[in-house]
Design a protein around this motif. Sequence first.
Motif, PDB file in Angstrom:
ATOM      1  N   ALA A  63      -2.234  10.461  28.957  1.00  0.00           N
ATOM      2  CA  ALA A  63      -2.524  11.880  28.702  1.00  0.00           C
ATOM      3  C   ALA A  63      -1.413  12.739  29.294  1.00  0.00           C
ATOM      4  CB  ALA A  63      -3.855  12.253  29.322  1.00  0.00           C
ATOM      5  N   GLU A  67       0.061  17.474  24.257  1.00  0.00           N
ATOM      6  CA  GLU A  67      -1.258  17.201  23.670  1.00  0.00           C
ATOM      7  C   GLU A  67      -2.368  17.421  24.701  1.00  0.00           C
ATOM      8  OE1 GLU A  67       1.321  15.034  23.531  1.00  0.00           O
ATOM      9  OE2 GLU A  67       1.918  15.476  21.461  1.00  0.00           O
ATOM     10  N   ALA A  68      -2.118  16.945  25.913  1.00  0.00           N
ATOM     11  CA  ALA A  68      -3.124  17.113  26.954  1.00  0.00           C
ATOM     12  C   ALA A  68      -2.760  18.329  27.816  1.00  0.00           C
ATOM     13  CB  ALA A  68      -3.185  15.861  27.820  1.00  0.00           C
ATOM     14  N   ASN A 404      -9.278  16.696  26.028  1.00  0.00           N
ATOM     15  CA  ASN A 404      -7.903  16.515  26.485  1.00  0.00           C
ATOM     16  C   ASN A 404      -7.472  17.576  27.503  1.00  0.00           C
ATOM     17  OD1 ASN A 404      -6.151  14.427  26.228  1.00  0.00           O
ATOM     18  ND2 ASN A 404      -5.541  14.912  24.116  1.00  0.00           N
TER      19      ASN A 404
ATOM     20  N   LEU B 108      -4.119  11.019  37.207  1.00  0.00           N
ATOM     21  CA  LEU B 108      -4.878  11.090  35.957  1.00  0.00           C
ATOM     22  C   LEU B 108      -6.110  10.193  36.070  1.00  0.00           C
ATOM     23  CD1 LEU B 108      -2.194  10.717  33.109  1.00  0.00           C
ATOM     24  CD2 LEU B 108      -3.647  12.718  33.539  1.00  0.00           C
ATOM     25  N   LEU B 112      -7.417   7.869  31.063  1.00  0.00           N
ATOM     26  CA  LEU B 112      -6.310   8.562  30.404  1.00  0.00           C
ATOM     27  C   LEU B 112      -4.961   7.980  30.811  1.00  0.00           C
ATOM     28  CD1 LEU B 112      -7.492  12.294  30.647  1.00  0.00           C
ATOM     29  CD2 LEU B 112      -7.925  10.613  28.856  1.00  0.00           C
TER      30      LEU B 112
END
Lengths: 444, 485, 135
Positions: A63, A67-68, A404, B108, B112
């Motif tokens: 991520a 996009e995140a 996200n 994170l 993810l």
Amino acid sequence: MRYLPHTEQEIAEMLQAVGAEHLNDLFSTIPDSCCTLQQLDLPDPLTEWELNEHMSGLAASMAVAPEAKVFLGAGSYDHYTPAAAVQLLSRGEFVTAYTPYQPEVSQGTLQAIYEYQTLVTRLLGMDVANASMYDGASALAEALLMAVRVTRRKKVAVSEAVHPLYRRVVNTYFHPTEFEVVEVPYGKDGRTDLSRIGSLEEMAAVAVQSPNFFGCIEDLQAVSERVHTDAKTLFIVGFTEPLAYGLLKSPGGHGADIACGEGQSLGIPRSFGGPGLGMFAAKMTYVRQMPGRLIGQTMDKDGRRAFVLTLATREQHIRREKATSNICSNQGLCATASAIYMASLGGTGIRGLARLNYDKAEYLKTAFHDAGLAVAFGSPTFNEFVIRFPEGSEQTYRRLLEKNIVAGLPLVRYYPNLKDHYLLCVTETASKEDMDTLVREVAS
Amino acid sequence: MNDTVGTNGLIFNEPLLWEKGAPGRTGFSMPRRDVEPAALDETLAGDGPDFPDLSEVDVVRHYVRLSQWNFSVDSGMYPLGSCTMKYNPKTNERQASLPGFAGAHPLLPEELAQGALQLMFELQEYLARITGMDAVSLQPAAGAHGELTGMLILHAHHAKQGRPRSKILIPDTAHGTNPASASLCGFHSVAIRSNEKGVLDPAVVAEAMDEDTAGIMVTNPNTLGLFEENIREVAEIVHGKGGLVYADGANMNAVMGVVNMADSGVDVLHLNLHKTFSTPHGGGGPGAGPVCVTRELEPYLPIPRVALGEDGRYRFSEDHPDSVGKMHAFHGNFGILVRAYSYIRSMGGHLKKASQLAVLNANYIKEKLKGTYHLPYDRPCMHECVFTDKNQQAHKISTLDIAKRLMEYGFHPPTIYFPLVVHGAIMIEPTETECKADVDRFVEAMKAIAEEARTQPDLLTEAPRIPKVRRLDEVTAARKPCLSG
Amino acid sequence: MKEISELQLPEDVRYAEDHEWAKSQGDVLRVGISDYAQDQLGDIVFVELPQAGDRLKKGDEFGTVESVKAVSELFMPVSGEITAVNGALEDAPELVNTAPYSDGWMIDVKPDDPSELDALMDRDAYLDMLKGSEQ
């Protein structure tokens, strides 16, 4: 294999020159009992194309922006690095050189690191900076050990508002020693509670972090005055976000004896937490007790300005078990990266960028407050701050992950008393729109 | 031999950063401001650092010029002993800079970050298979950091047995990091001298080993470039007294796919990914120093560890109460791990061939230069060979002079004056990525220098003349340190 | 490096096995390192000395002397109290190279037992020791 240049013909000629028949014969001094019996059990070699595809696939599961939307700081920050800085850092002459042991053919690295040391001293307001440590955590551990050497005392105090993962590393380093680490609690304002420091009589050092783990800017002047009520105790200032010193008064300006921390935010990619940059600076009085390499200016035999590794007698390759540290390889290329970044910003740029970062975070903090969420600590902050989410915050957090959005770091894992508290971070890379979305989602 | 393999071309002079620029210039594209300035407590504000203001062009030229003063693997052969200056594949740089890796935040949520976790899990697995060890931690950021981790593991193991120990055996050929790492754990180093063959003598180890000794730190192959052929006997002696065997794997490049470290009696081993596994040295770092252990010592590895759950998801596992703790703020030098992983995936079983060719190149140089230079241990070597300046002393030429002259032939000098047990050591590690033609050129250069030592010693004592600067006044640098400008 | 015949080895000091010298000056002994020791070390860049008032025993480390790439420990030739240290070495460590027996002195010691000086070597014995170690 493209990294192995020998042809069969050349191998045969070379074997003949050394008096061996087969490549295996070269290992005749190794007893059979030490030899591996099987072939290496590894996947078949990939072509460059296949490798690209495989690696891109692994990377795609991560991520990351754009996009995140990742509102995480906590010692690793998202700042934009100019393309010029990225390109310069990819030069093979910097990347594929070793430690500059032969100064005549290493002046590039040597001058670059000398300039890095200088920029660090100017940023932190200190006299002398070394050529880097592994990361902010090991830099703090080494600073505390240095204070023990300087003062010959056996206790050190570390604020609970210092990054909890750094404190764990400090504990690892100190565990086998006879020295003791005591923790100083933080107060309701999110700053280190000076009234809880206790007696300094046997204390080698007091370490705080500013901005601290909660983003709160410590009252370094007050801490400094308190610590220096004992003539021997050293005042250590740590940090994870040195960009703050583009805006705030430096550790040295408040009387720090040692300033150390993580320099990743200065032009180094986050890279899942490493390689980063352990920055380490001190007052000149203590230079001979410092860990790590130092580069100094001198002249060559024709009188030209030149740079060289110096004061090496502190280091492990000379002083061995009595060295000031065991460190050898450091984070040289990351130090070079941060110097290129600081040079790109310049004095004007770093003030402007630090101010913009401050303003963005203030915007988000105010927006949360206006949306009815509690800002946990009242002290001024830089780049990150703690928000108390409404009850059921875990569901909110998970719901946002599915969109996200990583809505900061849940603090309960590090501070069990801070249930529903989240550490949120923004930098110049977060847009107003993204921040508005975050507040709307959390508040809804 | 043409003595101008290296020429000085056009080398730019370049001032220090703060001697350039002009106030108001910038090399940074400031993001557009989309929020209002907020109030700031002025008592906290400072003046900001005294940095020079430079344009982007100023910055680019500055660093390009500096880079041109460096010798690097990308420029030429770099036979620096014990440093394994092999070619650093460019595709590795591409992989590490993928946005998914380079842009990933270390905290994170695990779901993810599966790609990074998978990569780390698999790399642990590959390193275990290559070394023959059972379990691996990727957290240490460099070789010495791995050594410290290893010493902490020894310390934790003996504490768990209820018998803390105070000493550690270290051969006289060891790198300085070994005793320095041991003393961070409170171990007192006991030096073990190597025998006339340049390796450990089991009888000497037996005499020194006792029940207050935590174990032994052995570099194998050792810094003389020799395999410690008695390692199994040494390990039995150490184990017999309840000690552990720590192996410094700095020289692992000689024995990939050849030696099983666990079978040779090793309990803990660190690797240098920036040596054996082709990640670049960066002018001093960053590296990575994974630690490999036997099953018995696995509980002591640093946390968090990377694990594969039964659901097929990768995760960080913290639940290891005997762990030595955390060595790095996050997960180690992940970007370096990506490069090493890429290298292993590109090489696969060719890693054994890499070791074979590294050893072939070293033995070839040893045979070719034997006689011209004094070879203190005339035996089959591993990936490096050690000569001395003994044959040149009659002409008042030292190892340092030979090293400096070699620069003018277009080669980086070997490691000099190490190991300490060899007076005037010249330690040559060609690595496997140098082709025969380049190795031959190196041999020719060394021979030409030996001849010059006899006939024109001034060429050596005055060397180097071609690089950006000549020999430096290191005495003044140390007496009157000037460490910032 | 100097040949043994080139070394300055004054008659009026006594020598220790670790190459320190000591010389009686009133009720204190002045201590430094010999011409041989400074020559072996090469250019000295830093000297670390104890503080006046420290009490040390014969054979204890009283400081270190550093060249660019080496560190050597300094050992007490006699037991006693440090009464003075040569502060000039802080800014000019090269005095140990240029004047090892005069301006390059290191410490003054008030000996616990003044007769310990007699146990040190005279010039001839020290010279014999140096010749022995050369072989």
